[in-house]
Write a protein that holds these residues in place. Structure first.
Motif, PDB file in Angstrom:
ATOM      1  N   SER A   1       5.476   0.060  -9.903  1.00  0.00           N
ATOM      2  CA  SER A   1       5.266   0.955  -8.769  1.00  0.00           C
ATOM      3  C   SER A   1       4.680   2.281  -9.221  1.00  0.00           C
ATOM      4  O   SER A   1       4.780   2.666 -10.395  1.00  0.00           O
ATOM      5  N   LEU A   2       4.093   2.977  -8.266  1.00  0.00           N
ATOM      6  CA  LEU A   2       3.631   4.344  -8.448  1.00  0.00           C
ATOM      7  C   LEU A   2       4.567   5.276  -7.704  1.00  0.00           C
ATOM      8  O   LEU A   2       5.123   4.921  -6.664  1.00  0.00           O
ATOM      9  N   PHE A   3       4.735   6.489  -8.243  1.00  0.00           N
ATOM     10  CA  PHE A   3       5.531   7.498  -7.551  1.00  0.00           C
ATOM     11  C   PHE A   3       4.797   8.832  -7.572  1.00  0.00           C
ATOM     12  O   PHE A   3       4.447   9.335  -8.638  1.00  0.00           O
ATOM     13  N   GLN A   4       4.567   9.381  -6.379  1.00  0.00           N
ATOM     14  CA  GLN A   4       3.947  10.691  -6.234  1.00  0.00           C
ATOM     15  C   GLN A   4       4.995  11.638  -5.669  1.00  0.00           C
ATOM     16  O   GLN A   4       5.445  11.472  -4.530  1.00  0.00           O
ATOM     17  N   ALA A   5       5.409  12.597  -6.466  1.00  0.00           N
ATOM     18  CA  ALA A   5       6.424  13.547  -6.025  1.00  0.00           C
ATOM     19  C   ALA A   5       5.865  14.438  -4.915  1.00  0.00           C
ATOM     20  O   ALA A   5       4.670  14.732  -4.884  1.00  0.00           O
TER      21      ALA A   5
ATOM     22  N   PRO B   1       0.829  -1.207   0.000  1.00  0.00           N
ATOM     23  CA  PRO B   1       0.000   0.000   0.000  1.00  0.00           C
ATOM     24  C   PRO B   1       0.864   1.260   0.000  1.00  0.00           C
ATOM     25  O   PRO B   1       2.052   1.217   0.344  1.00  0.00           O
ATOM     26  N   PRO B   2       0.293   2.386  -0.384  1.00  0.00           N
ATOM     27  CA  PRO B   2       1.061   3.630  -0.444  1.00  0.00           C
ATOM     28  C   PRO B   2       1.790   3.932   0.861  1.00  0.00           C
ATOM     29  O   PRO B   2       1.235   3.765   1.950  1.00  0.00           O
ATOM     30  N   PHE B   3       3.034   4.373   0.710  1.00  0.00           N
ATOM     31  CA  PHE B   3       3.876   4.685   1.871  1.00  0.00           C
ATOM     32  C   PHE B   3       4.779   5.863   1.523  1.00  0.00           C
ATOM     33  O   PHE B   3       5.072   6.127   0.355  1.00  0.00           O
ATOM     34  N   ASP B   4       5.215   6.576   2.547  1.00  0.00           N
ATOM     35  CA  ASP B   4       6.060   7.743   2.350  1.00  0.00           C
ATOM     36  C   ASP B   4       7.538   7.362   2.396  1.00  0.00           C
ATOM     37  O   ASP B   4       7.948   6.479   3.158  1.00  0.00           O
TER      38      ASP B   4
END
Length: 225
Positions: free
Chosen positions: A217-221, A196-199
């Motif tokens: 993977s996903l990457f959110q800047a 799950p999404p993690f920082d």
């Protein structure tokens, strides 16, 4: 800049997915990342589906070659590296790529990072010998992380597998404006949320797989300072 017309040698410049169900994979990524497709004939009834985003080529999806399907190989994203001279590169390694690569990167729906997951940190020498990449180690939240550089530009990374049973491979990150919403959408479309999404120190991430089992993977800047 997200738009690209060239790549320095050694820079990951293209990704494609040979998969067991091309039509289903195209529908999944269209729903998840907003892709449309430009189908390019490959002969023998096969097509290489160029994924398009905002008028740019960002990736491709194809059917698995018969030999891969016969061997039971899982669907897997491939990463290609740019070379200045295909002839020079093929003198050192058998496979090389003549395509200029993605013309849009580092924004939602496009490639944002390529990462070599490997149990052998010495493999970085291969990329130095073949395409001239250098490597340096940095701290990534308490664990070492290798960064590949083409000149002074950071163009990719490398790390050890983070879970048991993960094979050595080039891992692909796609950009998103909202990792949590995109991960939830992937599950709605029949994919799986593996992590799950993690920082992280560089942004928010998640590890997913598509309905055919290809992992990415996903990457959110992070927001601008």
């Amino acid at each position: 800049m997200p738009e690209r017309t060239s790549y320095a040698q050694g820079t990951p410049n293209w990704v494609d997915l040979p998969t067991t169900d091309q039509a289903a994979a195209k529908a999944f990524y269209a729903g998840l990342l907003g892709w449309t497709y430009d189908d390019q004939p490959m002969g023998e009834g096969q097509v290489y589906s160029m994924a398009m985003l905002h008028g740019h080529q960002v990736a491709a999806i194809s059917a698995q070659p018969p030999e891969m399907a016969a061997a039971g190989a899982p669907p897997m994203w491939n990463t290609y590296l740019a070379v200045d001279s295909v002839d020079d590169a093929t003198a050192k390694v058998e496979a090389a790529n003549q395509h200029i690569g993605a013309t849009l990167v580092n924004e939602a729906g496009a490639i944002s990072w390529n990462e070599l997951v490997t149990t052998d940190p010495g493999v970085t020498k291969f990329y130095s010998d073949v395409v001239g990449l250098t490597a340096e180690t940095m701290d990534m939240g308490g664990q070492p992380y290798t960064v590949f550089k083409a000149g002074e530009a950071m163009v990719g990374g490398s790390m050890a597998p983070q879970m048991p049973g993960v094979p050595n491979h080039w891992h692909v990150y796609f950009g998103t404006d909202d990792a949590d919403a995109t991960a939830a959408k992937a599950a709605e479309l029949g994919g799986q949320v593996i992590v799950p999404p993690f920082d992280t120190p560089v942004g928010r991430m998640a590890v997913l797989s598509d309905p055919q089992g290809a992992v990415f993977s996903l990457f959110q800047a992070p927001p601008p300072a």
